[in-house]
Write a protein that holds these residues in place. Sequence first.
Motif, short mmCIF file in Angstrom:
data_model
loop_
_atom_site.label_atom_id
_atom_site.label_comp_id
_atom_site.label_asym_id
_atom_site.label_seq_id
_atom_site.Cartn_x
_atom_site.Cartn_y
_atom_site.Cartn_z
N ALA A 93 81.75 54.66 25.30
CA ALA A 93 81.85 54.56 26.54
C ALA A 93 80.54 55.39 27.39
CB ALA A 93 83.10 55.62 26.85
N ILE A 136 80.48 51.42 36.84
CA ILE A 136 81.20 51.96 35.76
C ILE A 136 79.60 53.70 36.16
CG2 ILE A 136 81.23 53.47 33.45
CD1 ILE A 136 81.41 50.10 32.12
N ALA A 139 83.61 57.93 32.03
CA ALA A 139 84.25 57.81 31.48
C ALA A 139 85.04 59.37 31.02
CB ALA A 139 83.87 57.03 30.11
N LEU A 144 87.15 53.67 31.63
CA LEU A 144 86.32 53.90 32.16
C LEU A 144 86.95 54.24 34.10
CD1 LEU A 144 84.59 50.82 31.28
CD2 LEU A 144 84.22 53.11 30.63
#
Length: 149
Positions: A93, A136, A139, A144
């Motif tokens: 992530a 993004i 996380a 996310l």
Amino acid sequence: MSAFGIDWSIGALWLATALVLLMAEMVLPGFFLIFLGVGAAATGLIALLLPGLPILLQAVIFAILTGGAVALGWRWYRGSKHASADPLLNDRAARLIGKRVEVCDAIIGGEGRVTVGDGAWSATGPDAGVGTIVRIIGANGSVLRVEPA
């Protein structure tokens, strides 16, 4: 069972156990069985050098030697800190932070899903419709955090 004046019975058993533990350390990951193997090998050598040593005393010696091996190994491990060439190797992530992805299930009320590669990940962020490109930014576990790109 005496060769060269040495009683091999219990000492050989300790050494065989040590060999099995050391081989298991090579097959099974974990870096712990080696300490048990060292303790068993040392106990086996002591049992060979001191024939007639009671088995209970041998077990105590094994426990002490294994504990000492664990303590030395732990100290060595703590003192050998090596920086990883790729600190995010096992944090998938975190490796995605900064990437632009597409919303596949609309983000409504702060929750939705985004397409990452050939999979879909849960995402949180401002409301966005299907097909919107987002970036993004973080996380939380496998969820996310995104923002408009």
